[in-house]
Design a protein around this motif. Structure first.
Motif, mmCIF file in Angstrom:
data_model
loop_
_atom_site.group_PDB
_atom_site.id
_atom_site.type_symbol
_atom_site.label_atom_id
_atom_site.label_comp_id
_atom_site.label_asym_id
_atom_site.label_seq_id
_atom_site.Cartn_x
_atom_site.Cartn_y
_atom_site.Cartn_z
ATOM 1 N N ILE A 1 -7.916 55.795 -15.874
ATOM 2 C CA ILE A 1 -8.604 57.077 -16.010
ATOM 3 C C ILE A 1 -7.851 57.922 -17.033
ATOM 4 C CG2 ILE A 1 -9.608 57.072 -13.699
ATOM 5 C CD1 ILE A 1 -7.359 58.949 -12.819
ATOM 6 N N THR A 2 -8.577 58.847 -17.621
ATOM 7 C CA THR A 2 -7.977 59.753 -18.581
ATOM 8 C C THR A 2 -8.334 61.187 -18.205
ATOM 9 O OG1 THR A 2 -7.904 60.421 -20.898
ATOM 10 C CG2 THR A 2 -9.932 59.381 -20.148
ATOM 11 N N LEU A 3 -7.418 62.067 -18.411
ATOM 12 C CA LEU A 3 -7.643 63.482 -18.155
ATOM 13 C C LEU A 3 -7.703 64.182 -19.509
ATOM 14 C CD1 LEU A 3 -7.847 65.813 -16.102
ATOM 15 C CD2 LEU A 3 -5.361 65.977 -16.217
ATOM 16 N N PHE A 4 -8.921 64.365 -20.037
ATOM 17 C CA PHE A 4 -9.182 65.036 -21.312
ATOM 18 C C PHE A 4 -8.458 64.379 -22.488
ATOM 19 C CE2 PHE A 4 -9.333 68.431 -18.058
ATOM 20 C CZ PHE A 4 -10.702 68.617 -18.048
ATOM 21 N N ASN A 5 -8.137 63.097 -22.388
ATOM 22 C CA ASN A 5 -7.366 62.349 -23.383
ATOM 23 C C ASN A 5 -5.965 62.908 -23.575
ATOM 24 O OD1 ASN A 5 -9.190 60.361 -23.859
ATOM 25 N ND2 ASN A 5 -10.057 61.294 -25.677
ATOM 26 N N ILE A 6 -5.489 63.685 -22.642
ATOM 27 C CA ILE A 6 -4.113 64.184 -22.671
ATOM 28 C C ILE A 6 -3.216 63.213 -21.915
ATOM 29 C CG2 ILE A 6 -2.589 66.063 -21.968
ATOM 30 C CD1 ILE A 6 -5.035 67.939 -22.223
ATOM 31 N N ILE A 7 -3.686 62.761 -20.758
ATOM 32 C CA ILE A 7 -2.921 61.842 -19.910
ATOM 33 C C ILE A 7 -3.770 60.605 -19.626
ATOM 34 C CG2 ILE A 7 -1.841 61.527 -17.654
ATOM 35 C CD1 ILE A 7 -1.331 64.533 -17.601
ATOM 36 N N PHE A 8 -3.167 59.440 -19.777
ATOM 37 C CA PHE A 8 -3.805 58.185 -19.399
ATOM 38 C C PHE A 8 -3.038 57.615 -18.209
ATOM 39 C CE2 PHE A 8 -5.100 56.882 -24.013
ATOM 40 C CZ PHE A 8 -5.999 57.922 -24.056
ATOM 41 N N LEU A 9 -3.737 57.303 -17.142
ATOM 42 C CA LEU A 9 -3.192 56.553 -16.010
ATOM 43 C C LEU A 9 -3.898 55.209 -16.011
ATOM 44 C CD1 LEU A 9 -3.285 59.316 -13.269
ATOM 45 C CD2 LEU A 9 -1.266 58.429 -14.416
ATOM 46 N N ASN A 10 -3.138 54.122 -16.122
ATOM 47 C CA ASN A 10 -3.798 52.832 -16.209
ATOM 48 C C ASN A 10 -3.054 51.761 -15.432
ATOM 49 O OD1 ASN A 10 -1.746 51.679 -18.005
ATOM 50 N ND2 ASN A 10 -2.608 53.025 -19.555
ATOM 51 N N THR A 11 -3.783 50.694 -15.157
ATOM 52 C CA THR A 11 -3.231 49.514 -14.514
ATOM 53 C C THR A 11 -3.854 48.297 -15.170
ATOM 54 O OG1 THR A 11 -2.767 48.435 -12.408
ATOM 55 C CG2 THR A 11 -4.940 49.437 -12.657
ATOM 56 N N GLY A 12 -3.208 47.175 -15.034
ATOM 57 C CA GLY A 12 -3.733 45.968 -15.654
ATOM 58 C C GLY A 12 -2.977 44.748 -15.178
ATOM 59 N N TYR A 13 -3.095 43.690 -15.951
ATOM 60 C CA TYR A 13 -2.401 42.451 -15.632
ATOM 61 C C TYR A 13 -1.897 41.846 -16.929
ATOM 62 C CZ TYR A 13 -1.159 38.196 -13.220
ATOM 63 O OH TYR A 13 -0.449 37.151 -12.674
ATOM 64 N N ALA A 14 -0.600 41.592 -17.017
ATOM 65 C CA ALA A 14 0.008 41.019 -18.217
ATOM 66 C C ALA A 14 0.003 39.493 -18.118
ATOM 67 C CB ALA A 14 1.431 41.532 -18.391
ATOM 68 N N PHE A 15 -0.688 38.859 -19.058
ATOM 69 C CA PHE A 15 -0.719 37.405 -19.149
ATOM 70 C C PHE A 15 0.318 36.968 -20.184
ATOM 71 C CE2 PHE A 15 -5.021 38.581 -17.839
ATOM 72 C CZ PHE A 15 -5.189 37.768 -16.730
ATOM 73 N N PRO A 16 1.369 36.255 -19.782
ATOM 74 C CA PRO A 16 2.391 35.834 -20.741
ATOM 75 C C PRO A 16 1.836 34.829 -21.753
ATOM 76 C CG PRO A 16 3.028 35.248 -18.493
ATOM 77 C CD PRO A 16 1.672 35.843 -18.430
ATOM 78 N N ILE A 17 2.231 34.972 -23.026
ATOM 79 C CA ILE A 17 1.788 34.040 -24.067
ATOM 80 C C ILE A 17 2.984 33.444 -24.811
ATOM 81 C CG2 ILE A 17 -0.469 35.088 -24.409
ATOM 82 C CD1 ILE A 17 0.680 36.565 -26.833
ATOM 83 N N HIS A 18 4.177 33.673 -24.310
ATOM 84 C CA HIS A 18 5.400 33.206 -24.945
ATOM 85 C C HIS A 18 6.206 32.435 -23.911
ATOM 86 C CE1 HIS A 18 9.305 33.539 -27.058
ATOM 87 N NE2 HIS A 18 8.567 33.675 -28.150
ATOM 88 N N LYS A 19 7.043 31.516 -24.357
ATOM 89 C CA LYS A 19 7.841 30.744 -23.402
ATOM 90 C C LYS A 19 8.801 31.633 -22.613
ATOM 91 C CE LYS A 19 11.422 29.536 -26.670
ATOM 92 N NZ LYS A 19 12.290 28.519 -27.188
ATOM 93 N N GLU A 20 9.247 32.736 -23.211
ATOM 94 C CA GLU A 20 10.061 33.723 -22.496
ATOM 95 C C GLU A 20 9.114 34.743 -21.881
ATOM 96 O OE1 GLU A 20 12.633 35.193 -25.493
ATOM 97 O OE2 GLU A 20 13.743 33.328 -25.645
ATOM 98 N N LYS A 21 8.941 34.691 -20.601
ATOM 99 C CA LYS A 21 7.948 35.515 -19.913
ATOM 100 C C LYS A 21 8.551 36.841 -19.495
ATOM 101 C CE LYS A 21 5.492 31.455 -18.580
ATOM 102 N NZ LYS A 21 4.951 30.598 -17.593
ATOM 103 N N TYR A 22 8.811 37.702 -20.502
ATOM 104 C CA TYR A 22 9.380 39.022 -20.222
ATOM 105 C C TYR A 22 8.387 39.909 -19.471
ATOM 106 C CZ TYR A 22 12.930 37.846 -23.722
ATOM 107 O OH TYR A 22 13.933 37.254 -24.429
#
Length: 148
Positions: A101-122
């Protein structure tokens, strides 16, 4: 005659830069992507200030990984639609779809899922973050506040 073309070109470049700055913001963010990450970058807004717009930009991630400070480039794109936020970010180590969600494009609150694409899964797994967008005083980056 060449001087006139040079002056016309210079004026058009200045005008284009002024329009770009009106829709640009500097960002500062905290994200958790399997580890603590600080983020800074730029955001550029394409579209009108009412309704849907696309926000894209580059950023730089900072994290302490394996007893060393690491700076990682990232590119991201968001679709902002009246408070809803859908996006995708990519860096050399992961691809991350996001919702939020965004509050007037001043603040973004977000969630997601990071899919690793490198052998080092930082970066992997569920992510969440908060982002603050700082735009110039008379910029068109923020959504207008509607007072009834």
């Amino acid at each position: 005659m060449k001087k006139y073309f040079a002056v016309a070109f210079l004026i058009s470049v200045i005008t284009i830069n002024a329009q770009l700055l009106e829709k640009t913001a500097i960002t500062v963010a905290y994200r958790y992507t399997g580890r603590n990450v600080l983020q800074t970058g730029l955001e550029f807004r394409i579209g009108n200030t009412h309704g849907k717009s696309i926000i894209l930009g580059p950023s730089l991630l900072y994290s302490h990984i394996n007893h060393a400070d690491k700076f990682i480039p990232e590119a991201h794109i968001y679709l902002s639609d009246q408070g809803k936020l859908f996006g995708l970010s990519s860096n050399p180590y992961s691809i991350e779809p996001r919702i939020g969600i965004t509050l007037f494009n001043i603040i973004f609150l977000n969630t997601g899922y990071a899919f690793p694409i490198h052998k080092e899964k930082y970066f992997k797994g569920v992510t969440f973050g908060i982002q603050f967008n700082i735009a110039p005083k008379h910029a068109q980056f923020y959504d207008p506040i509607k007072i009834m």
